[in-house]
Design an enzyme around this catalytic site. Structure first.
Site, PDB file in Angstrom:
ATOM      1  N   HIS A   7     -28.630 -63.405  -1.907  1.00 46.67           N
ATOM      2  CA  HIS A   7     -29.504 -63.379  -0.841  1.00 46.67           C
ATOM      3  C   HIS A   7     -30.859 -62.729  -1.247  1.00 46.67           C
ATOM      4  CE1 HIS A   7     -27.258 -59.889   0.606  1.00 46.67           C
ATOM      5  NE2 HIS A   7     -28.432 -59.461   0.779  1.00 46.67           N
ATOM      6  N   HIS A  79     -35.083 -56.666  -0.459  1.00 42.78           N
ATOM      7  CA  HIS A  79     -34.145 -56.450  -1.611  1.00 42.78           C
ATOM      8  C   HIS A  79     -33.694 -57.703  -1.991  1.00 42.78           C
ATOM      9  CE1 HIS A  79     -31.327 -56.297   1.677  1.00 42.78           C
ATOM     10  NE2 HIS A  79     -30.417 -56.735   1.010  1.00 42.78           N
ATOM     11  N   GLU A 130     -29.330 -55.110  -4.577  1.00 34.79           N
ATOM     12  CA  GLU A 130     -27.955 -54.929  -3.920  1.00 34.79           C
ATOM     13  C   GLU A 130     -26.985 -55.991  -4.879  1.00 34.79           C
ATOM     14  OE1 GLU A 130     -27.841 -56.642  -0.069  1.00 34.79           O
ATOM     15  OE2 GLU A 130     -25.821 -56.282   0.296  1.00 34.79           O
TER      16      GLU A 130
HETATM   17  C1  LIG Z   1     -25.163 -53.792   3.302  1.00 36.73           C
HETATM   18  C2  LIG Z   1     -25.508 -54.892   4.434  1.00 36.73           C
HETATM   19  C3  LIG Z   1     -26.465 -55.939   4.217  1.00 36.73           C
HETATM   20  C4  LIG Z   1     -25.897 -56.879   3.541  1.00 36.73           C
HETATM   21  O1  LIG Z   1     -26.689 -57.405   2.636  1.00 36.73           O
HETATM   22  O2  LIG Z   1     -24.863 -56.954   3.462  1.00 36.73           O
HETATM   23  C5  LIG Z   1     -27.770 -55.097   3.791  1.00 36.73           C
HETATM   24  O3  LIG Z   1     -28.277 -55.544   2.708  1.00 36.73           O
HETATM   25  S1  LIG Z   1     -28.377 -53.620   4.630  1.00 36.73           S
HETATM   26  C6  LIG Z   1     -29.952 -53.406   3.906  1.00 36.73           C
HETATM   27  C7  LIG Z   1     -30.499 -51.958   4.175  1.00 36.73           C
HETATM   28  N1  LIG Z   1     -29.707 -51.040   3.534  1.00 36.73           N
HETATM   29  C8  LIG Z   1     -30.353 -50.344   2.543  1.00 36.73           C
HETATM   30  O4  LIG Z   1     -31.486 -50.784   2.027  1.00 36.73           O
HETATM   31  C9  LIG Z   1     -29.657 -49.456   1.474  1.00 36.73           C
HETATM   32  C10 LIG Z   1     -30.322 -48.895   0.238  1.00 36.73           C
HETATM   33  N2  LIG Z   1     -31.618 -48.313   0.452  1.00 36.73           N
HETATM   34  C11 LIG Z   1     -31.878 -47.085   0.524  1.00 36.73           C
HETATM   35  O5  LIG Z   1     -31.176 -46.242   0.411  1.00 36.73           O
HETATM   36  C12 LIG Z   1     -33.300 -46.879   0.831  1.00 36.73           C
HETATM   37  O6  LIG Z   1     -34.088 -47.935   1.421  1.00 36.73           O
HETATM   38  C13 LIG Z   1     -34.088 -46.540  -0.359  1.00 36.73           C
HETATM   39  C14 LIG Z   1     -33.540 -45.279  -0.988  1.00 36.73           C
HETATM   40  C15 LIG Z   1     -34.183 -47.409  -1.340  1.00 36.73           C
HETATM   41  C16 LIG Z   1     -35.366 -45.977  -0.036  1.00 36.73           C
HETATM   42  O7  LIG Z   1     -35.531 -45.051   0.750  1.00 36.73           O
HETATM   43  P1  LIG Z   1     -36.837 -44.706   1.620  1.00 36.73           P
HETATM   44  O8  LIG Z   1     -37.972 -45.657   1.541  1.00 36.73           O
HETATM   45  O9  LIG Z   1     -36.610 -43.783   2.838  1.00 36.73           O
HETATM   46  O10 LIG Z   1     -37.070 -43.599   0.495  1.00 36.73           O
HETATM   47  P2  LIG Z   1     -38.409 -43.250  -0.378  1.00 36.73           P
HETATM   48  O11 LIG Z   1     -39.635 -43.492   0.707  1.00 36.73           O
HETATM   49  O12 LIG Z   1     -38.230 -41.924  -0.808  1.00 36.73           O
HETATM   50  O13 LIG Z   1     -38.630 -44.307  -1.283  1.00 36.73           O
HETATM   51  C17 LIG Z   1     -38.454 -44.064  -2.703  1.00 36.73           C
HETATM   52  C18 LIG Z   1     -39.304 -44.956  -3.575  1.00 36.73           C
HETATM   53  O14 LIG Z   1     -39.022 -46.160  -3.354  1.00 36.73           O
HETATM   54  C19 LIG Z   1     -39.773 -47.261  -2.819  1.00 36.73           C
HETATM   55  N3  LIG Z   1     -38.988 -48.157  -2.168  1.00 36.73           N
HETATM   56  C20 LIG Z   1     -38.392 -47.890  -0.979  1.00 36.73           C
HETATM   57  N4  LIG Z   1     -37.670 -49.130  -0.521  1.00 36.73           N
HETATM   58  C21 LIG Z   1     -38.019 -49.858  -1.493  1.00 36.73           C
HETATM   59  C22 LIG Z   1     -37.869 -51.218  -1.383  1.00 36.73           C
HETATM   60  N5  LIG Z   1     -36.925 -51.910  -0.619  1.00 36.73           N
HETATM   61  N6  LIG Z   1     -38.101 -52.172  -2.530  1.00 36.73           N
HETATM   62  C23 LIG Z   1     -38.886 -51.478  -3.514  1.00 36.73           C
HETATM   63  N7  LIG Z   1     -39.336 -50.275  -3.523  1.00 36.73           N
HETATM   64  C24 LIG Z   1     -38.667 -49.398  -2.340  1.00 36.73           C
HETATM   65  C25 LIG Z   1     -40.609 -46.237  -1.985  1.00 36.73           C
HETATM   66  O15 LIG Z   1     -41.969 -46.892  -1.856  1.00 36.73           O
HETATM   67  C26 LIG Z   1     -40.904 -45.013  -2.896  1.00 36.73           C
HETATM   68  O16 LIG Z   1     -41.736 -45.251  -3.816  1.00 36.73           O
HETATM   69  P3  LIG Z   1     -42.863 -44.273  -4.275  1.00 36.73           P
HETATM   70  O17 LIG Z   1     -43.662 -44.865  -5.358  1.00 36.73           O
HETATM   71  O18 LIG Z   1     -42.103 -42.930  -4.511  1.00 36.73           O
HETATM   72  O19 LIG Z   1     -43.356 -44.117  -2.758  1.00 36.73           O
HETATM   73 CO   LIG Z   2     -28.497 -57.335   1.556  1.00 29.76          CO
END
Ligand SMILES: CC[C@H](C(=O)O)C(=O)SCCNC(=O)CCNC(=O)[C@H](O)C(C)(C)COP(=O)(O)OP(=O)(O)OC[C@H]1O[C@@H](n2cnc3c(N)ncnc32)[C@H](O)[C@@H]1OP(=O)(O)O
Ligand SMILES: [Co+2]
Length: 134
Positions: A7, A79, A130
């Site tokens: 997805h 993602h 993912e």
């Molecule tokens: C599993 C159930 C379901 C499924 O498919 O079955 C799902 O998919 S659930 C989806 C939701 N769960 C998750 O996304 C879990 C993994 N994600 C995380 O742990 C956080 O979202 C994380 C760590 C990727 C980012 O968290 P956060 O934004 O709070 O942290 P930062 O602000 O420190 O971000 C660090 C850096 O990464 C950039 N960033 C954040 N999210 C994304 C993204 N989705 N795509 C691309 N880049 C991303 C953010 O802008 C920061 O960049 P920087 O240049 O340092 O500002």
């Molecule tokens: Co997902």
């Protein structure tokens, strides 16, 4: 290592509105909403002939997508989920290559009831990846 795209996920501020857009405006088949408190999101899946689109909105105070939506208030691509046959082998190979596996590094159960892991976007061309074992 990578199989099909399972997805592509879009984070949205309003899941009901996004569901209406996909169902009514785009004429797509959309699943019922699934609350996933252990993941901090509520999701629906848009069923397509060759893959799915996951629409997700924050659930609870500590949603992992809250910061993303603060930066992207209208929502946005969040993602991409690739299928793998052996998520532990994939994880170990990626970690050995220096990639960061998010969370405690162990797979959790995703929306499809299968093991999933997330890889840090900074290690994969600015894209949150993912992996889902199928
Ligand atoms: C599993 C159930 C379901 C499924 O498919 O079955 C799902 O998919 S659930 C989806 C939701 N769960 C998750 O996304 C879990 C993994 N994600 C995380 O742990 C956080 O979202 C994380 C760590 C990727 C980012 O968290 P956060 O934004 O709070 O942290 P930062 O602000 O420190 O971000 C660090 C850096 O990464 C950039 N960033 C954040 N999210 C994304 C993204 N989705 N795509 C691309 N880049 C991303 C953010 O802008 C920061 O960049 P920087 O240049 O340092 O500002
Ligand atoms: Co997902």
């Amino acid at each position: 290592m990578l199989g099909r795209v399972n997805h592509i996920a879009i984070a949205v501020p309003d899941l009901a509105a996004a569901t209406t857009t996909y169902r009514d405006t785009l004429g797509a088949r959309v699943s019922q909403a699934q609350a996933l408190p252990e993941h901090g999101v509520t999701v629906v899946f848009v069923e397509l002939p060759n893959t799915k689109v996951e629409l997700l909105e924050p659930l609870g105070a500590d949603s992992p997508i809250a910061a993303f939506l603060e930066k992207n208030p209208s929502g946005g691509m969040h993602h991409i989920c690739y299928e793998v046959e052996d998520i532990i082998a994939a994880r170990d190979r990626l970690k050995a290559g220096g990639a960061r596996v998010l969370g405690d590094g162990n797979p959790k159960t995703g929306a499809h009831g299968k093991p999933v892991l997330f890889l840090h976007p900074k290690d994969f061309d600015g894209t949150l990846v993912e992996l889902e074992q199928v």
